[in-house]
Scaffold this motif. Structure first.
Motif, PDB file in Angstrom:
ATOM      1  N   ALA A  99       0.791  -1.233  -0.080  1.00 44.66           N
ATOM      2  CA  ALA A  99      -0.130  -0.093   0.091  1.00 44.66           C
ATOM      3  C   ALA A  99       0.894   1.061   0.025  1.00 44.66           C
ATOM      4  CB  ALA A  99      -0.894  -0.099   1.319  1.00 44.66           C
ATOM      5  N   ALA A 100       2.026   1.201   0.744  1.00 42.12           N
ATOM      6  CA  ALA A 100       2.807   2.397   0.841  1.00 42.12           C
ATOM      7  C   ALA A 100       3.433   2.539  -0.561  1.00 42.12           C
ATOM      8  CB  ALA A 100       3.935   2.361   1.962  1.00 42.12           C
ATOM      9  N   VAL A 101       3.981   1.560  -1.101  1.00 43.72           N
ATOM     10  CA  VAL A 101       4.672   1.731  -2.404  1.00 43.72           C
ATOM     11  C   VAL A 101       3.808   2.254  -3.527  1.00 43.72           C
ATOM     12  CG1 VAL A 101       5.631   0.497  -4.428  1.00 43.72           C
ATOM     13  CG2 VAL A 101       6.216  -0.067  -1.961  1.00 43.72           C
ATOM     14  N   LEU A 102       2.447   1.977  -3.472  1.00 49.05           N
ATOM     15  CA  LEU A 102       1.650   2.426  -4.514  1.00 49.05           C
ATOM     16  C   LEU A 102       0.935   3.807  -4.123  1.00 49.05           C
ATOM     17  CD1 LEU A 102      -0.496  -0.981  -4.654  1.00 49.05           C
ATOM     18  CD2 LEU A 102       0.889   0.150  -6.695  1.00 49.05           C
ATOM     19  N   ALA A 103       0.798   4.026  -2.956  1.00 52.08           N
ATOM     20  CA  ALA A 103       0.413   5.576  -2.600  1.00 52.08           C
ATOM     21  C   ALA A 103       1.446   6.343  -3.091  1.00 52.08           C
ATOM     22  CB  ALA A 103       0.280   5.467  -1.101  1.00 52.08           C
ATOM     23  N   LEU A 104       2.947   6.065  -2.628  1.00 49.99           N
ATOM     24  CA  LEU A 104       3.931   7.076  -2.745  1.00 49.99           C
ATOM     25  C   LEU A 104       4.342   6.942  -4.430  1.00 49.99           C
ATOM     26  CD1 LEU A 104       6.294   6.129   0.256  1.00 49.99           C
ATOM     27  CD2 LEU A 104       4.881   8.247  -0.015  1.00 49.99           C
ATOM     28  N   GLY A 105       4.036   5.861  -5.103  1.00 47.28           N
ATOM     29  CA  GLY A 105       4.040   5.806  -6.483  1.00 47.28           C
ATOM     30  C   GLY A 105       3.299   6.764  -7.190  1.00 47.28           C
ATOM     31  N   THR A 106       2.241   7.254  -6.857  1.00 48.77           N
ATOM     32  CA  THR A 106       1.336   8.393  -7.355  1.00 48.77           C
ATOM     33  C   THR A 106       2.237   9.608  -7.747  1.00 48.77           C
ATOM     34  OG1 THR A 106      -0.269   7.663  -6.000  1.00 48.77           O
ATOM     35  CG2 THR A 106      -0.580   9.766  -7.211  1.00 48.77           C
ATOM     36  N   VAL A 107       3.251   9.934  -7.034  1.00 46.75           N
ATOM     37  CA  VAL A 107       4.167  10.960  -7.352  1.00 46.75           C
ATOM     38  C   VAL A 107       4.750  10.826  -8.893  1.00 46.75           C
ATOM     39  CG1 VAL A 107       6.003  12.279  -6.874  1.00 46.75           C
ATOM     40  CG2 VAL A 107       4.677  11.642  -4.964  1.00 46.75           C
ATOM     41  N   TRP A 108       4.947   9.635  -9.056  1.00 50.43           N
ATOM     42  CA  TRP A 108       5.621   9.366 -10.346  1.00 50.43           C
ATOM     43  C   TRP A 108       5.004   9.377 -11.553  1.00 50.43           C
ATOM     44  CZ3 TRP A 108       9.594   8.340 -13.281  1.00 50.43           C
ATOM     45  CH2 TRP A 108       9.607   7.450 -14.283  1.00 50.43           C
ATOM     46  N   VAL A 109       3.597   9.151 -11.391  1.00 50.43           N
ATOM     47  CA  VAL A 109       2.469   9.349 -12.333  1.00 50.43           C
ATOM     48  C   VAL A 109       1.945  10.683 -12.593  1.00 50.43           C
ATOM     49  CG1 VAL A 109       2.294   6.912 -12.665  1.00 50.43           C
ATOM     50  CG2 VAL A 109       0.628   8.408 -11.346  1.00 50.43           C
ATOM     51  N   ALA A 110       1.789  11.402 -11.412  1.00 53.07           N
ATOM     52  CA  ALA A 110       1.140  12.606 -11.426  1.00 53.07           C
ATOM     53  C   ALA A 110       1.783  13.912 -11.139  1.00 53.07           C
ATOM     54  CB  ALA A 110       0.116  12.706 -10.217  1.00 53.07           C
ATOM     55  N   SER A 111       1.453  14.779 -11.416  1.00 61.68           N
ATOM     56  CA  SER A 111       2.102  16.152 -11.294  1.00 61.68           C
ATOM     57  C   SER A 111       1.959  16.715  -9.920  1.00 61.68           C
ATOM     58  CB  SER A 111       1.451  17.305 -12.280  1.00 61.68           C
ATOM     59  OG  SER A 111       0.179  17.708 -11.617  1.00 61.68           O
ATOM     60  N   PRO A 112       2.970  17.527  -9.424  1.00 59.98           N
ATOM     61  CA  PRO A 112       3.086  18.029  -8.059  1.00 59.98           C
ATOM     62  C   PRO A 112       1.602  18.884  -7.719  1.00 59.98           C
ATOM     63  CG  PRO A 112       5.047  18.535  -9.204  1.00 59.98           C
ATOM     64  CD  PRO A 112       4.150  18.107 -10.221  1.00 59.98           C
ATOM     65  N   GLU A 113       1.034  19.726  -8.783  1.00 58.03           N
ATOM     66  CA  GLU A 113      -0.358  20.162  -8.562  1.00 58.03           C
ATOM     67  C   GLU A 113      -1.344  19.088  -8.179  1.00 58.03           C
ATOM     68  OE1 GLU A 113       1.565  20.660 -11.207  1.00 58.03           O
ATOM     69  OE2 GLU A 113       2.516  22.646 -10.863  1.00 58.03           O
ATOM     70  N   PHE A 114      -1.040  18.022  -8.813  1.00 60.47           N
ATOM     71  CA  PHE A 114      -2.113  17.065  -8.866  1.00 60.47           C
ATOM     72  C   PHE A 114      -2.132  16.374  -7.292  1.00 60.47           C
ATOM     73  CE2 PHE A 114      -3.936  12.745  -8.517  1.00 60.47           C
ATOM     74  CZ  PHE A 114      -5.069  12.733  -9.338  1.00 60.47           C
TER      75      PHE A 114
END
Length: 405
Positions: A99-114
């Motif tokens: 769960a932690a890897v998937l949550a933190l992985g959002t930074v890889w696919v999304a912009s800082p604004e998102f």
């Protein structure tokens, strides 16, 4: 995550309650199954949100890979918890890591604004699943620790750690879910332990009934036959008559013993409830034992009353063994308001000076332990008056104030 592992290790149930399978009668099995329905709904919500939000990600292809990982992790975890092989701390820790890897992985696919204004790709609802698993497995402390761990992961993902830990309304929800389900899991385990204890007591009662039937058909019949034959062949005052009377006494005592209701634990001075001491002394009366009792009930707590009766029984046994043929015993029960006094006297041969000290030196502790020791443990006293040819007299006193609730 290391702190969470420590919490899971501390509160995880041991013995039969730990690492059980669904088929082993895990009392938390309904909670595990219900949690997987919640997991399924959270997956549906996460996939629906992905369909709606995918075009807002910078790396759309990778976002679909991640949502596939969410579905895969959910499927593996659901099977593990329903089948039972996942109900251990390492499996739960693995779910937290995923769960932690998937949550933190959002930074890889999304912009800082998102990431600053939106929840993680797996969604906050889906991230509650490892908190639920930790609470069911380890109890309220592990559930709270899991909620804090997921709150920290969310805050790190949004780049606002630790400020949002106390500002985001979702984080108290994580902790409340962990606390509530953890308490429910603990209640389920305690309820099953109480049920098992009740079943154990019922099984002991059935075993006692079977033993009582066997004793009645064997030992009691033999004692009754021995008493009748000795009375017919011997007579009062003879050794054979004394043997018959002893057999009759033991028959009555054994009948009284097997008729007693079994308790859930050992009898002791601290047992609750009161009994009439007269009811415990009456079975000891016989043709050679005369009982004098007051007209009203002599109430004592069940534990002390049983100990007094046992001391009286031991004194009568000593009379039967050592007082000589034809010796008679006399019991006097007195209620002195602040104390209960039982006098046990016989007209037998008495005890020679120094005989008790010699018996104690020989390791025969019947008098010192079974009579004096019992009364001392109750806060009372046991006084012996005897002499050669003068019989034996015991005064057994128990103060009421010591045992009043």
């Amino acid at each position: 995550m290391e702190g969470l592992a420590s919490r899971l290790r501390r509160v995880e149930p041991a013995g039969d309650a730990a690492g059980v399978r669904a088929s082993d009668g895990d009392p938390r099995a309904p909670l595990w199954r219900g949690a997987q329905w919640f997991r399924a709904l959270s997956v549906v919500y996460a996939v629906g949100r992905q369909i709606d939000e995918a075009d807002r990600y910078q790396r759309i292809g990778w976002s679909w890979v991640m949502i596939g990982a969410v579905v895969a992790v959910s499927l593996i975890a659901g099977i593990g918890y329903v089948r039972g092989f996942g109900r251990n701390r390492w499996f739960v820790i693995g779910e937290f890591v995923g769960a932690a890897v998937l949550a933190l992985g959002t930074v890889w696919v999304a912009s800082p604004e998102f990431t600053a204004h939106n929840q993680a790709l797996p969604t906050t609802l889906w991230l509650t699943n490892p908190v639920v698993s930790a609470a069911i497995l380890g109890g309220p402390v592990a559930g709270m620790a899991g909620g804090i761990a997921i709150a920290v992961v969310n805050a790190i993902y949004r780049g606002t750690f630790p400020e949002t830990i106390v500002r985001d309304a979702n984080y108290p929800v994580f902790m409340a879910v962990g606390l509530g389900l953890g308490v429910a899991a603990r209640v389920a385990i305690r309820s099953q332990e109480q049920l098992r204890e009740a079943e154990r007591v019922a099984a002991e009662a059935r075993a006692r009934e079977r033993l009582a039937r066997e004793v009645h058909d064997g030992v009691l019949q033999a004692l009754a036959f021995l008493a009748r034959r000795c009375a017919a062949l011997g007579g009062p005052g003879t050794e054979l008559g004394a043997l018959g009377e002893l057999a009759a006494q033991q028959e009555r005592a054994l009948r009284h013993l097997i008729a007693e209701t079994p308790s859930a634990g050992p009898t002791g001075p601290e047992d609750e409830g009161t009994v009439d001491l007269r009811d415990l002394l009456r079975p000891l009366a016989s043709s050679t034992v005369t009982l004098a009792e007051p007209g009203g009930a002599v109430l004592l707590p069940a534990g002390p009353a049983a100990e007094v009766a046992a001391a009286v029984r031991n004194a009568l046994d000593n009379t039967a063994l050592h007082a000589g043929p034809g010796a008679r015993s006399y019991l006097l029960l007195e209620d002195l308001d602040d104390a209960v006094l039982v006098t046990v006297r016989d007209d037998g041969a008495g005890i020679a000076p120094g005989r008790l000290d010699a018996a104690r030196a020989e390791g025969r502790l019947g008098v010192s332990e079974s009579i004096v020791g019992r009364m001392r443990a109750l806060g009372g006293r046991a006084e012996l008056t005897t002499g050669v040819g003068d019989g034996v007299e015991w005064e057994l006193s128990v103060p009421r104030s010591t045992h009043e609730s």
